[in-house]
Write a protein that holds these residues in place. Structure first.
Motif, short mmCIF file in Angstrom:
data_model
loop_
_atom_site.label_atom_id
_atom_site.label_comp_id
_atom_site.label_asym_id
_atom_site.label_seq_id
_atom_site.Cartn_x
_atom_site.Cartn_y
_atom_site.Cartn_z
N UNK A 1 -4.84 -2.28 -31.84
CA UNK A 1 -5.68 -2.16 -30.65
C UNK A 1 -7.14 -2.46 -30.95
N UNK A 2 -7.64 -1.98 -32.12
CA UNK A 2 -9.03 -2.23 -32.51
C UNK A 2 -9.02 -2.91 -33.86
N UNK A 3 -9.84 -3.95 -34.01
CA UNK A 3 -9.85 -4.66 -35.29
C UNK A 3 -11.14 -5.43 -35.48
N UNK A 4 -11.64 -5.42 -36.72
CA UNK A 4 -12.70 -6.33 -37.16
C UNK A 4 -12.26 -6.87 -38.51
N UNK A 5 -12.56 -8.15 -38.75
CA UNK A 5 -12.20 -8.77 -40.02
C UNK A 5 -13.41 -9.49 -40.58
N UNK A 6 -13.74 -9.14 -41.84
CA UNK A 6 -14.90 -9.71 -42.53
C UNK A 6 -16.18 -9.55 -41.69
N UNK A 7 -16.41 -8.33 -41.28
CA UNK A 7 -17.57 -8.01 -40.45
C UNK A 7 -18.85 -8.02 -41.26
N UNK A 8 -19.87 -8.64 -40.68
CA UNK A 8 -21.22 -8.59 -41.23
C UNK A 8 -22.18 -8.22 -40.09
N UNK A 9 -23.17 -7.39 -40.43
CA UNK A 9 -24.15 -6.99 -39.42
C UNK A 9 -25.50 -6.84 -40.08
N UNK A 10 -26.55 -7.14 -39.31
CA UNK A 10 -27.91 -7.03 -39.84
C UNK A 10 -28.86 -6.70 -38.70
N UNK A 11 -29.62 -5.64 -38.90
CA UNK A 11 -30.62 -5.29 -37.90
C UNK A 11 -31.79 -6.26 -37.97
N UNK A 12 -32.44 -6.53 -36.84
CA UNK A 12 -33.61 -7.42 -36.83
C UNK A 12 -34.68 -6.92 -37.82
N UNK A 13 -35.31 -7.87 -38.50
CA UNK A 13 -36.39 -7.60 -39.46
C UNK A 13 -35.89 -6.94 -40.75
N UNK A 14 -34.58 -6.78 -40.90
CA UNK A 14 -34.02 -6.24 -42.14
C UNK A 14 -33.66 -7.40 -43.07
N UNK A 15 -33.86 -7.20 -44.36
CA UNK A 15 -33.54 -8.27 -45.32
C UNK A 15 -32.11 -8.17 -45.83
N UNK A 16 -31.51 -6.99 -45.77
CA UNK A 16 -30.16 -6.80 -46.32
C UNK A 16 -29.15 -6.56 -45.21
N UNK A 17 -27.89 -6.87 -45.50
CA UNK A 17 -26.81 -6.64 -44.54
C UNK A 17 -26.43 -5.18 -44.51
#
Length: 484
Positions: free
Chosen positions: A1-17
């Motif tokens: 029902x819920x799935x993410x695969x190889x998720x990447x996220x980065x907040x604005x102005x952040x240098x790291x994931x």
């Protein structure tokens, strides 16, 4: 029902994931608990699984696959963030309208959903802003239950509730979610465990380090949980065993605040009454009681932030019988109420500008507090960009950075992982041993047991009982010592 695969996220102005190639799937009907250190991305992951990120909240993400549910309800960390209407009954009615429920059926349903979460009100048409933080949290849960969603996302839904309320809400959620998928972020896990069948551990950077059945996770990864500062069953026992001299208190007879026939008002009505009481210099005073009993109102009255009557006397180091805010550090239940600048660093600097501290000391004090409260890595962030735990730590840091005589703390450990909770308590104890008085509202009986020298029990807007706890205690936690 819920799935993410190889998720990447980065907040604005952040240098790291925040997340790097995280993959996760949750089957229909599963009950999953996400745990991890404060700031590890638990709330963000919850919002991604719900679809709020990036569909509503614009945070850049990438994933090879993302599957979300169209029928979900979310309880946020901050209940005020999700209310749409000014009155309690209208908040539930708004949800029912969106479900096309006939108006003639609404009154009974509103009462039913409020009763489910134990929110008993003499008048359901009451302003939401008149409710305590814990009562607001119950309302937020009730409004989400009124959606009758297929998936429930719960972001610390009982963080502001007392012990009885916490158990009641989780018993209710267990009952109503039998056929639902539930994803939970929660620090207070004892009452959650009977509901969940799976636990996922995140580390400091949002990587999944363990995923499995609760008993297996909490037994095999116990040392790692303690290392990360993640709450687990009986962690207070482990902490108490290594806490040195925690029961040794200094008895100081000098008063710092006295009250006589003291009242606090809200909208011209008496909401808090203290017949006769004294707070002494060097006390660690725990203020306890059920949600809505008047604990926060008492704190606001002591700070003269609401209308008061009767007699209250202050014996501060630089100004006798005056409520001198430079010598009184205050932490609101909702930390956002006290942020007025655009960065964590500037928030601490502002606190010093309004104190007696010499400007030459500012830089060193700010750096020390950023490190002490684990905020150095977010020093340039706007306070509203922080997690709820980080916001609370920032609010405490602003209160402790200047030279104060008394700290008034309204649930300062709310939203904290175990590591930050213990560090904060030890810092407060250091302050107390240096003569600073601690006045703390708390629902955590272990804090009362391990640290408090006195306890005020509040009920129905009145100080009902004052207990002297400054005795030598046995090095054990007594589960039945305090009743909340």
């Amino acid at each position: 029902m819920l799935e993410v695969k190889n998720l990447r996220a980065k907040y604005p102005n952040e240098t790291s994931l925040l997340f790097k190639d995280v993959s996760l799937s949750i089957q229909q009907g599963e009950k999953v608990l996400l745990v991890g250190p404060s700031g590890s991305g638990k709330s963000t992951l919850l919002q991604i699984l719900a679809g709020l990120i990036p569909d509503v909240i614009e945070v850049p993400i990438k994933a090879d696959k993302r599957k979300i549910s169209e029928s979900y309800g979310m309880v946020f960390q901050d209940p005020d963030a999700q209310f749409c209407m000014p009155y309690v009954d209208e908040e539930i009615a708004f949800v029912l309208e969106n479900r096309n429920i006939p108006q003639q059926n609404m009154a009974s349903l509103i009462s039913q959903y409020l009763d489910r979460v134990g929110l008993q009100l003499a008048d359901e048409h009451v302003s939401i802003q008149e409710l305590s933080g814990g009562m607001k949290q119950r309302l937020a849960i009730a409004s989400v239950l009124a959606l009758e969603p297929e998936v429930l996302f719960l972001d610390e839904p009982t963080a502001m509730l007392d012990q009885v309320g916490t158990k009641q809400v989780w018993d209710t959620l267990k009952e109503v979610s039998e056929d639902k998928t539930v994803v939970i972020v929660e620090h207070k896990i004892d009452h959650v465990l009977p509901l969940v069948d799976r636990v996922i551990i995140l580390d400091e950077i949002g990587a999944i380090v363990a995923d499995g059945e609760p008993n297996d996770i909490f037994s095999r990864f116990r040392s790692k949980l303690y290392q990360y500062g993640i709450w687990y069953p009986n962690i207070w026992d482990d902490y108490a065993q290594q806490l040195p001299n925690y029961a040794q208190y200094d008895n100081v007879d000098q008063p710092i605040i006295t009250m006589d026939s003291f009242h606090g008002y809200y909208q011209k009505q008496i909401k808090m009454h203290v017949n006769d009481a004294v707070i002494h210099r060097g006390d660690w005073l725990a203020i306890t009681g059920e949600n809505g009993s008047g604990k926060s109102t008492l704190m606001l009255a002591i700070m003269q932030l609401i209308k008061t009557s009767g007699e209250i006397n202050y014996f501060l180091s630089n100004n006798i019988n005056t409520c001198d805010y430079r010598k009184m550090g205050y932490v609101f239940q909702n930390p956002e109420l006290q942020f007025i600048t655009n960065s964590v660093y500037a928030e601490l600097e502002h606190s010093l500008k309004n104190s007696d501290v010499h400007p030459e000391e500012f830089a060193d004090r700010i750096e020390a507090h950023l490190k002490r409260y684990n905020l150095y890595h977010v020093k340039d962030h706007h306070p509203y960009q922080l997690s709820i735990g980080q916001k609370k730590r920032l609010s405490v840091a602003t209160a402790t950075i200047s030279d104060v005589d008394i700290l008034l703390l309204d649930e300062p450990t709310f939203g904290q992982d175990a590591k930050n909770t213990f560090q904060m308590l030890e810092l407060f104890e250091e302050c107390r041993k240096n003569g600073i008085t601690i006045v703390m509202v708390t629902h955590q009986p272990e804090i009362v047991e391990l640290y408090a020298t006195k306890e005020w029990r509040i009920k129905d807007g009145e100080l009902m009982e004052s207990l002297d706890l400054s005795r030598v205690q046995e090095n054990i936690l007594k589960d039945d010592m305090y009743v909340y």
